[in-house]
Every structure is written in structure tokens, then in C-alpha cells.
Scaffold this active site. Structure first.
Site, PDB file in Angstrom:
ATOM      1  N   ASP A  10       0.838  -1.195   0.000  1.00  0.00           N
ATOM      2  CA  ASP A  10       0.000   0.000   0.000  1.00  0.00           C
ATOM      3  C   ASP A  10       0.874   1.245   0.000  1.00  0.00           C
ATOM      4  OD1 ASP A  10      -2.368   1.404  -0.141  1.00  0.00           O
ATOM      5  OD2 ASP A  10      -2.914   1.123   1.954  1.00  0.00           O
ATOM      6  N   GLY A  11       0.307   2.317  -0.518  1.00  0.00           N
ATOM      7  CA  GLY A  11       0.955   3.614  -0.512  1.00  0.00           C
ATOM      8  C   GLY A  11       0.022   4.647   0.085  1.00  0.00           C
ATOM      9  N   GLU A  48       2.079   3.870  -4.320  1.00  0.00           N
ATOM     10  CA  GLU A  48       1.499   2.544  -4.587  1.00  0.00           C
ATOM     11  C   GLU A  48       2.472   1.711  -5.417  1.00  0.00           C
ATOM     12  OE1 GLU A  48      -1.187   1.286  -3.284  1.00  0.00           O
ATOM     13  OE2 GLU A  48      -2.496   2.951  -2.769  1.00  0.00           O
ATOM     14  N   ASP A  70      -4.449  -2.558  -3.059  1.00  0.00           N
ATOM     15  CA  ASP A  70      -5.757  -1.917  -3.161  1.00  0.00           C
ATOM     16  C   ASP A  70      -5.753  -0.866  -4.273  1.00  0.00           C
ATOM     17  OD1 ASP A  70      -4.399   0.244  -2.050  1.00  0.00           O
ATOM     18  OD2 ASP A  70      -5.536   0.248  -0.184  1.00  0.00           O
ATOM     19  N   HIS A 124      -9.608  -0.166   2.853  1.00  0.00           N
ATOM     20  CA  HIS A 124     -10.426   0.194   4.017  1.00  0.00           C
ATOM     21  C   HIS A 124     -11.701  -0.643   4.110  1.00  0.00           C
ATOM     22  CE1 HIS A 124      -7.639   3.509   4.192  1.00  0.00           C
ATOM     23  NE2 HIS A 124      -7.964   3.814   2.958  1.00  0.00           N
ATOM     24  N   ASP A 134      -1.638  -0.372   5.146  1.00  0.00           N
ATOM     25  CA  ASP A 134      -2.157   0.990   5.069  1.00  0.00           C
ATOM     26  C   ASP A 134      -1.664   1.811   6.257  1.00  0.00           C
ATOM     27  OD1 ASP A 134      -4.150   3.080   4.047  1.00  0.00           O
ATOM     28  OD2 ASP A 134      -4.845   2.742   6.091  1.00  0.00           O
TER      29      ASP A 134
END
Length: 154
Positions: A10-11, A48, A70, A124, A134
Site C-alpha cells: 500500500d501507498g 502505490e 488496493d 479500508h 495501510d
């Protein structure tokens, strides 16, 4: 290549552009390893990409990797768009330069020695590992903001 490594990536970015962070959690059987980083001024898409690149570049030998992200940008880019971009001299279908070409080239190179499966999860949404990466990516973005603030004498 019988062994499988799971990579969750994740970024995050505080503003877009702004201070950013990325994180990857690598899991091989029961062993987990974290990789993360940050940049003072970047975009969410770059972070990302860096998370996926960091995960793949951390692997020491050719392996089967399941990358969960994501980011539709990363997943669709690597699975659908990058071949056409390369064929078109790193130009989009409307002839504009591909954004983040440097990182796309790096991601392509990082995938070369592995068998990579790309999986997407909604951010999320309660996916345990996605929530963990995240959180780490956001912490890295906050660290970049703090370092940038300190460098500017605040």
C-alpha cells in the site's frame, strides 16, 4: 518455484502531491518481513508503485509471488496497460507520455524473475493485511512530513 510468497502492499500520501509513504508486508509460510519507505514530495500513485516494487525487489531468488494491492492503477497498469505503453514508446493511447514511467520500468524489471499473481482488494474494507500495510504507509507519510518540517526549520 514451488514456494509462494504473499506480498501485501500500500501507498499513502498527505496531499496529492505531498509527503508520501509506502509499505509492503512479505509473508513466507509463518515468517513476515516489513519493507517501507517515504518521500518528501510525491503522489499517491508513485507510493502505490513503490510498495509493489519494494516487495518484489526484496526477494532474493526467483519465486512465485502473490501481490495484493488496493490500487487498481497498479494492478491494471501491470496486467493490462504496460505492454501497450512499451510498444508505443511509453506513450498513452492519446500520445501523451506515460506518468511514472521510471517506476513502471522498475516494476517491470522487478517482476522479470518471478511468477507474479496480482490480486486486488478494496481499501479500508477490513482486509487484515491491507489494513496493516495501510497503517504503516500512513506512518511513513507522516514521518516524511515531520522530516520535511524539521528541514524547513519549523
Amino acid at each position: 518455484m514451488s514456494d509462494t510468497v504473499d506480498a501485501f502492499t500500500d501507498g499513502a500520501c498527505l496531499g496529492n502531491p505531498g509527503p508520501g509513504g509506502w509499505a509492503a508486508l512479505l509473508r513466507y509460510k509463518t515468517v513476515e518481513k516489513w519493507i517501507s519507505g517515504n518521500e518528501a514530495e510525491t503522489t499517491n500513485n508513485r507510493m502505490e508503485l513503490m510498495a509493489a516494487i519494494g516487495a518484489l525487489e526484496a526477494l532474493r531468488r526467483a519465486t512465485h509471488v502473490r501481490v495484493t494491492t488496493d490500487s487498481q492503477y497498479v494492478k491494471q497498469g501491470i496486467e493490462q496497460w504496460v505492454t501497450r505503453w512499451q510498444r508505443n514508446g511509453w506513450r498513452t493511447t492519446d500520445r501523451k507520455p506515460v506518468k511514472n514511467q521510471d517506476l513502471w520500468e522498475r516494476l517491470v524489471a522487478a517482476t522479470a524473475s518471478h511468477r507474479v499473481e496480482w490480486h486486488w482488494t478494496r481499501g479500508h474494507s477490513g482486509h487484515a493485511e491491507n489494513e496493516r500495510v495501510d497503517q504503516r504507509a500512513r506512518e511513513e507519510a507522516e514521518r516524511a512530513l515531520m522530516e520535511r518540517t524539521m528541514e524547513n526549520g519549523a
